[in-house]
Write an enzyme that holds these catalytic residues in place. Structure first.
Site, PDB file in Angstrom:
ATOM      1  N   GLY A  70      -0.526  -5.874   4.563  1.00  0.00           N
ATOM      2  CA  GLY A  70      -0.635  -7.322   4.405  1.00  0.00           C
ATOM      3  C   GLY A  70      -1.838  -7.739   3.567  1.00  0.00           C
ATOM      4  CG  ASN A 150      -3.773 -14.158  12.352  1.00  0.00           C
ATOM      5  OD1 ASN A 150      -3.671 -15.092  11.549  1.00  0.00           O
ATOM      6  ND2 ASN A 150      -4.925 -13.601  12.637  1.00  0.00           N
ATOM      7  CB  SER A 198       1.667  -6.009   7.474  1.00  0.00           C
ATOM      8  OG  SER A 198       1.049  -4.857   8.001  1.00  0.00           O
ATOM      9  N   GLY A 199       3.811  -3.467   7.580  1.00  0.00           N
ATOM     10  CA  GLY A 199       4.614  -2.577   8.422  1.00  0.00           C
ATOM     11  C   GLY A 199       4.156  -2.510   9.867  1.00  0.00           C
ATOM     12  CG  HIS A 200      -0.158  -2.473  11.147  1.00  0.00           C
ATOM     13  ND1 HIS A 200      -0.958  -2.969  12.150  1.00  0.00           N
ATOM     14  CD2 HIS A 200      -0.622  -3.001   9.991  1.00  0.00           C
ATOM     15  CE1 HIS A 200      -1.875  -3.762  11.611  1.00  0.00           C
ATOM     16  NE2 HIS A 200      -1.691  -3.801  10.301  1.00  0.00           N
ATOM     17  CB  THR A 236       1.647   9.022  -5.640  1.00  0.00           C
ATOM     18  OG1 THR A 236       1.146   9.629  -6.826  1.00  0.00           O
ATOM     19  CG2 THR A 236       2.824   9.816  -5.105  1.00  0.00           C
ATOM     20  CB  CYS A 324     -10.085  -9.499  11.550  1.00  0.00           C
ATOM     21  SG  CYS A 324      -8.335  -9.201  11.386  1.00  0.00           S
TER      22      CYS A 324
END
Ligand SMILES: *Cc1c(COP(=O)(O)O)cnc(C)c1O
Length: 392
Positions: A70, A150, A198-200, A236, A324
């Protein structure tokens, strides 16, 4: 352990893990290699890109750019558009309740000569639409407003904001990290030009995410290197992560309705249970326009950190402020932004639910919370002085 901190991060779902696992060992090829191993990896990346595009209603797979998460997606959108459109104007707009990945990047843009307007939210945490409309100028090139907050979970009127930006020809970005999987998202219906995921936060691993960019929107890359991701995000490809994100977004979309109704049932039971059993509490954020997973509550006469530690001793993982900002002593900019005083902001806890939670978890929290609060408040001189029962 009772984990109620899903807005900080989630576990990786079995289906996601199983789909990703082969790409660490057996199918480890570089997606840019032209041999069979490389082609196998490329095929997996292409398939995942298709799943991601489908999950958010993107028309073309070329509108999906994989990133490290993110934070990077937000940076790519903000810095990339500012660089590409600086010739057209140098005014940009965001809100006061954004994640630091957006706020601190806007601060950086201000240092680089862009003029920033921070639009406030009302006391429920919903963007002040009148102030937003008034903030728009002929030289406004970019707007970034988060989909769902959030900390307090409020869901913004993204559709309305998207319509206004489209009409004015302004590029509109939304940070949908918290919304994905909890809200139905269709980038075309919402007139969103750019979107971060975001994936997590959606049961894929940490360190993978994506930026959706509508065809025709220009943005300069913020890093230089090879031609990966059409030159916009060199490096990559994180093939296992990309495969995981594709699966996680597909699952999130397929299970959305069932997930939302189960979360709402648990969330409402938690909020109601706390209000019935604990005096001097207040719910932060709009009661209805909020994430199905979020309960952010202020407990008067206690320190959020002490409450958090006591919950931890009972095996409950929650959060004070956002992950955070906890660890710093500054109260949350989001809670101050919706008008809380410092003391109330410091006594606030975020419970964020997810697929691993059960009704028994909710019962347990409601059972142990009153005792913890009684003990903490018994030590508070302010509580002695002001006493009485007054829930807000
Ligand atoms: C977690 C979060 C981010 C950051 O995502 P990462 O993948 O951890 O970099 C950005 N925005 C919001 C709203 C978040 O909740």
């Amino acid at each position: 352990m009772i984990y109620m901190d899903y807005s900080a991060t989630s576990y990786v779902k079995d289906e996601v893990f199983n789909e990703m696992a082969p790409y660490f060992k057996d199918k480890f090829g570089n997606a840019s290699s032209i041999h069979a191993m490389g082609r196998e990896a490329r095929k997996a990346v292409d398939a995942a890109r298709e799943k991601c595009a489908k999950a958010i209603g993107a028309k073309q797979t070329s509108e999906i750019f994989f990133t490290s998460g993110g934070t990077e997606s937000d940076n790519m959108a903000i810095r990339g558009v500012c660089a590409a459109y600086a010739g057209k104007g140098k005014h940009i707009i965001t809100s006061t309740l954004e994640h630091h990945a957006v706020l601190h990047t806007f601060e950086e843009m201000a240092k680089q000569g862009f003029e920033v307007t921070y639009v406030p939210a009302d006391e429920k945490g919903i963007l002040d639409m009148d102030a937003f409309k008034k903030a728009i100028r002929p030289d406004t090139i970019f707007v970034s407003i988060m989909f769902a907050n959030n900390e307090i979970g409020t869901i913004q009127p993204i559709n309305e904001i998207g319509d206004i930006c489209r009409e004015k020809g302004i590029v509109f970005h939304t940070d949908a990290v918290q919304a994905m999987g909890n809200v139905s998202i269709d980038v075309d219906k919402l007139n969103v030009d750019m979107m971060s995921i975001s994936g997590h936060k959606i049961y894929a691993p940490k360190g993978i995410g994506l930026l959706y960019v509508r065809k025709g929107i220009k943005f300069n890359p913020i890093t230089t290197g090879g031609s990966h991701e059409r030159g916009k995000r060199p490096g990559t490809e994180n093939v296992p992560g990309i495969v995981a994100l594709g699966k996680a977004m597909e699952l999130a979309n397929d299970n959305l309705d069932a997930h939302v109704s189960r979360m709402i049932e648990m969330r409402d039971k938690l909020i109601d249970g706390i209000f019935e059993n604990v005096p001097h509490v207040r719910l932060n954020g709009d009661r209805d326009k909020r994430l199905c997973t979020n309960a952010n509550i202020s407990f008067e006469y206690v320190e959020g950190e002490s409450l958090l530690l006591n919950l931890d001793l009972k095996g409950i993982c929650a959060s004070s402020g956002s992950a955070c900002t906890s660890g710093s002593l500054d109260p949350s900019h989001v809670l101050l932004g919706i008008g809380l005083d410092h003391q109330t902001a410091h006594g606030s806890i975020r419970f964020s639910l997810g697929d691993g939670n059960t009704m028994e978890d909710i019962d347990y929290v409601i059972e142990v919370l009153p005792g913890i609060l009684e003990n903490l408040r018994a030590m508070s001189p302010l509580y002695e002085l002001e006493g009485g029962v007054k829930n807000v």
